[in-house]
Design an enzyme around this catalytic site. Structure first.
Site, PDB file in Angstrom:
ATOM      1  N   ASP A 171      -2.319  -1.498  -5.471  1.00  0.00           N
ATOM      2  CA  ASP A 171      -2.859  -0.374  -4.701  1.00  0.00           C
ATOM      3  C   ASP A 171      -3.486   0.637  -5.656  1.00  0.00           C
ATOM      4  OD1 ASP A 171      -3.468   1.636  -2.919  1.00  0.00           O
ATOM      5  OD2 ASP A 171      -1.387   2.187  -2.510  1.00  0.00           O
TER       6      ASP A 171
ATOM      7  N   LEU B 115       0.827  -1.202   0.000  1.00  0.00           N
ATOM      8  CA  LEU B 115       0.000   0.000   0.000  1.00  0.00           C
ATOM      9  C   LEU B 115       0.863   1.255   0.000  1.00  0.00           C
ATOM     10  CD1 LEU B 115      -2.716  -1.110   2.579  1.00  0.00           C
ATOM     11  CD2 LEU B 115      -2.847  -1.169   0.084  1.00  0.00           C
ATOM     12  N   CYS B 116       0.248   2.356  -0.400  1.00  0.00           N
ATOM     13  CA  CYS B 116       0.876   3.673  -0.462  1.00  0.00           C
ATOM     14  C   CYS B 116       1.554   3.968   0.875  1.00  0.00           C
ATOM     15  CB  CYS B 116      -0.199   4.702  -0.766  1.00  0.00           C
ATOM     16  SG  CYS B 116       0.377   6.394  -0.856  1.00  0.00           S
ATOM     17  N   PRO B 117       2.757   4.444   0.862  1.00  0.00           N
ATOM     18  CA  PRO B 117       3.587   4.923  -0.245  1.00  0.00           C
ATOM     19  C   PRO B 117       4.596   3.903  -0.753  1.00  0.00           C
ATOM     20  CG  PRO B 117       4.596   5.662   1.777  1.00  0.00           C
ATOM     21  CD  PRO B 117       3.356   4.857   2.160  1.00  0.00           C
TER      22      PRO B 117
END
Length: 80
Positions: free
Chosen positions: A45, A18-20
């Site tokens: 994502d 997932l981000c980042p």
């Protein structure tokens, strides 16, 4: 004389992250690559659809392609 050498392309699988993290891992991999090389990134994502193009613009890399195949996003980035 034309350059008939095929592009050097490296694959980076960041599915499940997932981000980042997808962008951070892409940045790290690109730093280790030669200028003009191509990085193929596979991500899941949904935020990568926004983050990856923004990252390329900010860092001066060229986003060659971006496409979605089901739940998977595919990016091809040429290192500056």
């Amino acid at each position: 004389m034309s350059d008939n050498h095929p592009e050097r392309e490296t694959r980076l699988d960041v599915t499940g992250l997932l981000c980042p993290l997808p962008v951070l891992k892409a940045r790290k991999r690109l730093e280790a690559m030669a200028s003009g090389s191509v990085l193929s990134v596979v991500a899941t994502d949904p935020m990568s659809a926004i983050d990856m193009p923004h990252f390329c613009t900010e860092q001066g890399h060229v986003l060659l392609s971006q496409e979605q195949q089901g739940d998977t996003l595919h990016f091809r980035i040429r290192r500056k």
